[in-house]
Design a protein around this motif. Structure first.
Motif, mmCIF file in Angstrom:
data_model
loop_
_atom_site.group_PDB
_atom_site.id
_atom_site.type_symbol
_atom_site.label_atom_id
_atom_site.label_comp_id
_atom_site.label_asym_id
_atom_site.label_seq_id
_atom_site.Cartn_x
_atom_site.Cartn_y
_atom_site.Cartn_z
ATOM 1 N N LEU A 1 0.804 -1.217 0.000
ATOM 2 C CA LEU A 1 0.000 0.000 0.000
ATOM 3 C C LEU A 1 0.844 1.276 0.000
ATOM 4 N N GLN A 2 2.167 1.127 0.153
ATOM 5 C CA GLN A 2 3.014 2.314 0.117
ATOM 6 C C GLN A 2 2.888 2.990 -1.247
ATOM 7 N N GLN A 3 2.439 4.225 -1.261
ATOM 8 C CA GLN A 3 2.327 5.023 -2.486
ATOM 9 C C GLN A 3 1.447 4.339 -3.530
ATOM 10 N N THR A 4 0.550 3.485 -3.091
ATOM 11 C CA THR A 4 -0.243 2.710 -4.034
ATOM 12 C C THR A 4 -1.682 2.627 -3.529
ATOM 13 N N GLY B 1 0.484 9.742 4.363
ATOM 14 C CA GLY B 1 -0.070 10.936 3.751
ATOM 15 C C GLY B 1 -1.483 11.250 4.216
ATOM 16 N N ASN B 2 -2.299 10.210 4.410
ATOM 17 C CA ASN B 2 -3.662 10.418 4.916
ATOM 18 C C ASN B 2 -3.643 11.086 6.281
ATOM 19 N N VAL B 3 -2.819 10.555 7.170
ATOM 20 C CA VAL B 3 -2.784 11.053 8.548
ATOM 21 C C VAL B 3 -2.328 12.505 8.571
ATOM 22 N N MET B 4 -1.332 12.820 7.760
ATOM 23 C CA MET B 4 -0.856 14.217 7.739
ATOM 24 C C MET B 4 -1.927 15.150 7.172
ATOM 25 N N ARG B 5 -2.653 14.669 6.164
ATOM 26 C CA ARG B 5 -3.701 15.510 5.592
ATOM 27 C C ARG B 5 -4.824 15.745 6.604
ATOM 28 N N ASN C 1 -5.781 4.257 14.295
ATOM 29 C CA ASN C 1 -4.895 4.507 13.155
ATOM 30 C C ASN C 1 -5.586 4.206 11.833
ATOM 31 N N GLN C 2 -6.225 3.068 11.758
ATOM 32 C CA GLN C 2 -6.914 2.723 10.511
ATOM 33 C C GLN C 2 -8.059 3.685 10.243
ATOM 34 N N GLY C 3 -8.684 4.157 11.319
ATOM 35 C CA GLY C 3 -9.795 5.099 11.167
ATOM 36 C C GLY C 3 -9.339 6.414 10.558
ATOM 37 N N VAL C 4 -8.206 6.924 11.002
ATOM 38 C CA VAL C 4 -7.700 8.171 10.423
ATOM 39 C C VAL C 4 -7.386 7.977 8.942
ATOM 40 N N MET C 5 -6.773 6.836 8.617
ATOM 41 C CA MET C 5 -6.424 6.589 7.216
ATOM 42 C C MET C 5 -7.673 6.377 6.363
ATOM 43 N N GLU C 6 -8.638 5.634 6.900
ATOM 44 C CA GLU C 6 -9.887 5.404 6.169
ATOM 45 C C GLU C 6 -10.624 6.729 5.951
ATOM 46 N N LEU C 7 -10.601 7.558 6.968
ATOM 47 C CA LEU C 7 -11.205 8.890 6.855
ATOM 48 C C LEU C 7 -10.524 9.696 5.750
ATOM 49 N N GLY C 8 -9.206 9.625 5.709
ATOM 50 C CA GLY C 8 -8.456 10.335 4.683
ATOM 51 C C GLY C 8 -8.767 9.815 3.290
#
Length: 354
Positions: free
Chosen positions: A44-47, A143-147, A185-192
């Motif tokens: 999933l890195q950059q993909t 990137g999701n988390v930072m956004r 953690n997964q929630g922040v990424m899923e949200l992003g």
DNA sequence: AAGTCGGGGCT
DNA sequence: AGCCCAGACTT
């Protein structure tokens, strides 16, 4: 940030509840197998998720355990990665599972220090495995988390800079759920990925908009701050397809380091090294053969992140000849399916099949 | 800190 | 035509 104005507990609850109700069903979420978490995080890195799904299924099918992967040939691992890109991910993962097999009896270590020393496991992947596979409260900043966090807290540090990641890691350490760090953690990424998207974030659907400073000031479009990367340079190549009279094609293996390392290709010559008019003569001298027929195929433009390949393709029918190096092979069209090729060369193979 | 390393999807 | 993506490694 003023901590007293941020209701950490409510943020955690709103986020985690939303995640549990809205998360996508993904093949790596069927269980908590650390190896599957690991493989998925590398892929999933950059993909994007949709790109990864079929690769993940096939990869786990072929290499179901760290030991199975450790015992595989690198060429087979690269073949399973063919088309996914960033092939050092596959080679590093292969190196890492060999270490897991030798040093940890094939069991993915739960220890933070041991895990972080494995090839290809950087700060993000370390946190992802620790939290998702082992339920430890470690930040996993991508990137999701930072956004998402740049909007929630109106942080205007440049997320393109390496050191900025540490700012967000420290922030996540402050607010991560100790009860369910995996869902946090997964929630922040899923949200992003689903709501707090780079463009046109769906703030009206966001479960944490009550906690979001950017939403309150209607400034979500201003975050995150990210400096631009510079433009790619174009490299011009000839690709030369040498087909012998017995119907075999010359392919060569790229070097073990650098761009597309370890993959196979048709010979590539940088334009400028050889004049186009002298290409046939050059090949006759290089491969000790005789060109019988020349045909120009469709040109190819391939865009990488940091460079562009512009390729003129020529198909030469030549007298039978022999190869001298182990990094070269003469193969039939049908046998090319066993070798990993970069996408631009896959497209050339498709041309040959027509 | 900057450069290298893929490929596809989206606007 | 850029920008983005569940980044890590090298120099």
């Amino acid at each position: 940030m003023q901590p007293d104005l941020f209701d950490k507990k409510a943020f955690q609850t709103d986020l985690i509840q939303w995640f549990k109700q809205n998360q996508r069903q993904l093949p790596w979420r069927e269980d908590q197998d650390p190896y599957k978490v690991w493989v998925s995080e590398i892929m999933l890195q950059q993909t994007q998720v949709d790109t990864v799904i079929p690769y993940f299924k096939n990869f786990i099918d072929k290499f179901p355990t760290p030991t199975a992967l450790a015992e595989a040939d690198e060429q087979d691992v690269l073949k399973a990665w063919e088309g996914l890109g960033y092939y050092s991910r596959a080679r590093n993962l292969h190196t890492a599972v060999k270490e897991v097999k030798e040093k940890y009896q094939g069991i993915v270590p739960e220890d933070r220090q041991q895990l972080s020393k494995l090839k290809g496991i950087g700060p993000y992947t370390l946190g992802a495995i620790m939290s998702i596979a082992y339920d430890q409260p470690e930040p996993a900043v991508d990137g999701n988390v930072m956004r998402v966090m740049s909007r929630v807290f109106r942080i205007d540090d440049d997320i393109a800079k390496q050191k900025t990641r540490r700012i967000f890691e420290n922030l996540v350490r402050e607010i991560i759920s100790l009860e369910d760090p995996s869902s946090f953690n997964q929630g922040v990424m899923e949200l992003g990925a689903l709501i707090c998207k780079p463009r046109n974030p769906q703030c009206q659907l966001c479960p944490v908009r009550a906690h979001c400073q950017a939403f309150q000031s209607n400034s979500q479009a201003d975050y995150p701050v990210k400096s631009k990367q510079k433009k790619q340079k174009t490299l011009h190549y000839y690709v030369t397809i040498l087909e012998s009279q017995s119907g075999e094609f010359l392919i060569e293996k790229r070097p073990s380091a650098g761009l597309l390392a370890g993959l196979w290709q048709f010979p590539m010559i940088e334009q400028g090294e050889v004049d186009a008019q002298l290409l046939a003569t050059f090949l006759e001298q290089t491969y000790k053969t005789k060109v019988l027929n020349t045909q120009k195929l469709e040109s190819i433009k391939h865009i990488f992140t940091h460079l562009i390949w512009s390729i003129d393709v020529f198909h030469f029918k030549v007298a039978d000849f022999s190869i001298t190096e182990s990094a070269q092979q003469l193969v039939s069209l049908a046998d090319m399916k066993d070798y990993p090729f970069p996408v631009p060369h896959q497209k050339i193979i498709e041309q040959l099949n027509i």
